[in-house]
Write a protein that holds these residues in place. Structure first.
Motif, PDB file in Angstrom:
ATOM      1  N   ASN A 217     121.614  39.744 -10.018  1.00 49.16           N
ATOM      2  CA  ASN A 217     122.905  40.020 -10.541  1.00 49.16           C
ATOM      3  C   ASN A 217     122.557  40.723 -12.235  1.00 49.16           C
ATOM      4  O   ASN A 217     123.447  41.254 -12.688  1.00 49.16           O
ATOM      5  CB  ASN A 217     123.766  38.673 -11.167  1.00 49.16           C
ATOM      6  N   ASN A 218     121.106  40.693 -12.516  1.00 47.60           N
ATOM      7  CA  ASN A 218     120.497  41.254 -13.722  1.00 47.60           C
ATOM      8  C   ASN A 218     120.283  42.625 -13.305  1.00 47.60           C
ATOM      9  O   ASN A 218     118.964  42.565 -12.856  1.00 47.60           O
ATOM     10  CB  ASN A 218     119.685  40.163 -14.303  1.00 47.60           C
ATOM     11  N   ALA A 219     120.591  43.523 -13.763  1.00 46.28           N
ATOM     12  CA  ALA A 219     120.171  44.943 -13.481  1.00 46.28           C
ATOM     13  C   ALA A 219     118.951  45.277 -14.094  1.00 46.28           C
ATOM     14  O   ALA A 219     118.098  46.369 -13.770  1.00 46.28           O
ATOM     15  CB  ALA A 219     121.285  45.951 -13.951  1.00 46.28           C
ATOM     16  N   TRP A 220     118.499  44.373 -15.277  1.00 47.47           N
ATOM     17  CA  TRP A 220     117.301  44.679 -15.995  1.00 47.47           C
ATOM     18  C   TRP A 220     116.255  43.942 -15.529  1.00 47.47           C
ATOM     19  O   TRP A 220     115.096  43.914 -16.397  1.00 47.47           O
ATOM     20  CB  TRP A 220     117.668  44.426 -17.439  1.00 47.47           C
ATOM     21  N   LYS A 221     116.216  43.384 -14.475  1.00 44.44           N
ATOM     22  CA  LYS A 221     114.917  42.536 -14.043  1.00 44.44           C
ATOM     23  C   LYS A 221     114.477  43.375 -12.581  1.00 44.44           C
ATOM     24  O   LYS A 221     114.941  44.301 -11.898  1.00 44.44           O
ATOM     25  CB  LYS A 221     115.564  41.054 -13.401  1.00 44.44           C
ATOM     26  N   CYS A 222     112.995  43.238 -12.322  1.00 42.28           N
ATOM     27  CA  CYS A 222     112.250  43.769 -11.121  1.00 42.28           C
ATOM     28  C   CYS A 222     111.359  42.537 -10.904  1.00 42.28           C
ATOM     29  O   CYS A 222     110.034  42.599 -10.801  1.00 42.28           O
ATOM     30  CB  CYS A 222     111.483  44.819 -11.978  1.00 42.28           C
ATOM     31  N   TYR A 223     111.982  41.585  -9.978  1.00 41.29           N
ATOM     32  CA  TYR A 223     111.386  40.362  -9.523  1.00 41.29           C
ATOM     33  C   TYR A 223     110.218  41.063  -8.521  1.00 41.29           C
ATOM     34  O   TYR A 223     110.224  42.091  -7.767  1.00 41.29           O
ATOM     35  CB  TYR A 223     112.162  39.491  -8.753  1.00 41.29           C
ATOM     36  N   GLU A 224     109.065  40.279  -8.407  1.00 41.74           N
ATOM     37  CA  GLU A 224     107.968  40.421  -7.849  1.00 41.74           C
ATOM     38  C   GLU A 224     108.458  40.166  -6.104  1.00 41.74           C
ATOM     39  O   GLU A 224     108.044  40.903  -5.236  1.00 41.74           O
ATOM     40  CB  GLU A 224     106.643  39.624  -8.049  1.00 41.74           C
ATOM     41  N   THR A 225     109.143  39.362  -5.898  1.00 40.27           N
ATOM     42  CA  THR A 225     109.585  38.734  -4.662  1.00 40.27           C
ATOM     43  C   THR A 225     111.365  38.985  -4.511  1.00 40.27           C
ATOM     44  O   THR A 225     111.500  40.259  -4.046  1.00 40.27           O
ATOM     45  CB  THR A 225     109.378  37.409  -4.546  1.00 40.27           C
ATOM     46  N   THR A 226     112.002  38.039  -4.719  1.00 36.65           N
ATOM     47  CA  THR A 226     113.493  38.501  -4.668  1.00 36.65           C
ATOM     48  C   THR A 226     114.380  37.325  -5.618  1.00 36.65           C
ATOM     49  O   THR A 226     113.813  36.391  -6.144  1.00 36.65           O
ATOM     50  CB  THR A 226     113.841  38.188  -3.256  1.00 36.65           C
ATOM     51  N   HIS A 227     115.509  37.587  -5.703  1.00 40.32           N
ATOM     52  CA  HIS A 227     116.278  36.636  -6.296  1.00 40.32           C
ATOM     53  C   HIS A 227     116.601  35.322  -5.787  1.00 40.32           C
ATOM     54  O   HIS A 227     116.296  35.082  -4.380  1.00 40.32           O
ATOM     55  CB  HIS A 227     117.796  37.139  -6.248  1.00 40.32           C
ATOM     56  N   ASP A 228     116.792  34.111  -6.550  1.00 41.73           N
ATOM     57  CA  ASP A 228     116.988  32.863  -5.878  1.00 41.73           C
ATOM     58  C   ASP A 228     118.066  32.783  -4.895  1.00 41.73           C
ATOM     59  O   ASP A 228     117.850  31.804  -3.945  1.00 41.73           O
ATOM     60  CB  ASP A 228     117.351  31.948  -6.947  1.00 41.73           C
ATOM     61  N   ASP A 229     118.878  33.661  -4.695  1.00 42.55           N
ATOM     62  CA  ASP A 229     119.929  33.239  -3.716  1.00 42.55           C
ATOM     63  C   ASP A 229     119.186  33.734  -2.158  1.00 42.55           C
ATOM     64  O   ASP A 229     119.745  33.163  -1.301  1.00 42.55           O
ATOM     65  CB  ASP A 229     121.049  34.620  -3.752  1.00 42.55           C
TER      66      ASP A 229
END
Length: 320
Positions: free
Chosen positions: A158-170
């Motif tokens: 939901n946060n367009a300013w993030k770039c996770y190494e893996t993925t979102h908690d969902d």
């Protein structure tokens, strides 16, 4: 246990630890790989079957190193991604290509060394540079297929300013399953093949008194380099990556553990260590070519003379 009573994970550690590591890897890795690739291309006609894989190692490293400035900006801005969701996925994809491509090519080098030493008569003249190129293409395709599913997992949520190494908690439960399978096929199996090949090679080299001492020394050096790479870069990363994903799954299920914060910090440290593979891979160049080793000594001598000259010039400027 209630989720609100879970120990707070220290996310600030990442922004403090990773940027200096990335800067160091970028500078050392770009210089070392650029210089190593130049030397290999200069001696293109002398390339052997193994050096084709070494060349691919360098290309994989350069591909990843070119993405590091964007990650530096990301972590300096306290995990704020400003380059768009598509480029975020491309950056993570390049990291995975480098990591698993490196493991794949190191495995190929190990298998070729094994065949050349244990079964020299069977492979003499039968394994050509064309075969090595074909195997290299297959490695790239296999690594690409393994890494491609990662591109379909959301990297920002939901946060367009993030770039996770893996993925979102969902999506963390599904990603954990994917990561475990990826670890098995992309790391564990190649690691076991590498250990098996060099274990047999060392037995052969140590059991035959007629074996060339230079060949034995070169193989032992390469084995040491591989053990160094796997022990420092690859084993901790895969271990703590999956542990951290598991801890996120438990947290999502409101199952809290005191070790969650420690696992997260250990995972961030392992991320810094796995980046070092791009700076350590040029050790393979040193092992494979005496000329490159000589050039390294000359380069260090020139750097030392330049530093002394700069010091003398600075001292004279201060006096005047």
């Amino acid at each position: 246990m209630n989720r609100t009573s879970c120990p707070r994970v220290s996310f600030e550690f990442t922004s403090k630890f990773l940027p200096p590591v990335l800067i160091l890897v970028f500078i050392v890795g770009l210089v070392a790989n650029g210089w190593g690739l130049k030397s290999l291309l200069h001696n293109w006609r002398k390339l052997g079957n193994v050096n084709v894989f070494v060349l691919n190692l360098g290309l994989a490293d350069v591909l990843y190193l070119l993405t590091l400035p964007f990650l530096m900006v990301y972590y300096f801005r306290r995990s704020e991604w400003i380059f768009g969701a598509t480029f975020c996925k491309m950056t993570r994809f390049c990291f995975n290509l480098n990591l698993y491509g490196t493991i794949g090519f190191l495995t190929c080098i190990s298998v070729y060394r094994y065949l050349a030493i244990v079964h020299p008569m069977k492979v003499l003249g039968r394994v050509t540079v064309k075969h090595s190129v074909t195997v290299s293409v297959l490695v790239w395709l296999l690594v690409g297929v393994q890494s491609l599913p990662d591109m379909f997992y959301p990297k920002s949520g939901n946060n367009a300013w993030k770039c996770y190494e893996t993925t979102h908690d969902d999506f963390v439960e599904d990603y954990l399953k994917y990561s475990l399978g990826w670890t098995l096929t992309g790391f564990c199996i190649p690691f076991l093949i590498t250990l098996g090949c060099y274990g047999h090679v060392i037995v052969i080299l140590c059991s035959k008194n007629t074996t060339d001492n230079i060949l034995r020394e070169k193989c032992l050096k390469l084995l040491f380099i591989l053990i160094l790479l796997f022990s420092i870069c690859y084993i901790p990363y895969h271990l703590f990556k999956n542990l951290n994903l598991w801890s996120r799954v438990l947290l999502k299920q409101r199952i809290c553990h005191e070790w969650s914060n420690g696992v997260y910090i250990a995972h961030q440290i392992s991320r810094g260590l796995v980046c070092l593979n791009s700076a350590l891979n040029p050790l393979i160049y040193l092992h494979g070519s005496k000329d490159i080793g000589t050039q390294l000594v000359q380069l260090l001598q020139r750097a030392r003379r330049a530093f002394r000259l700069l010091s003398v010039t600075s001292a004279q400027s201060v006096r005047t």
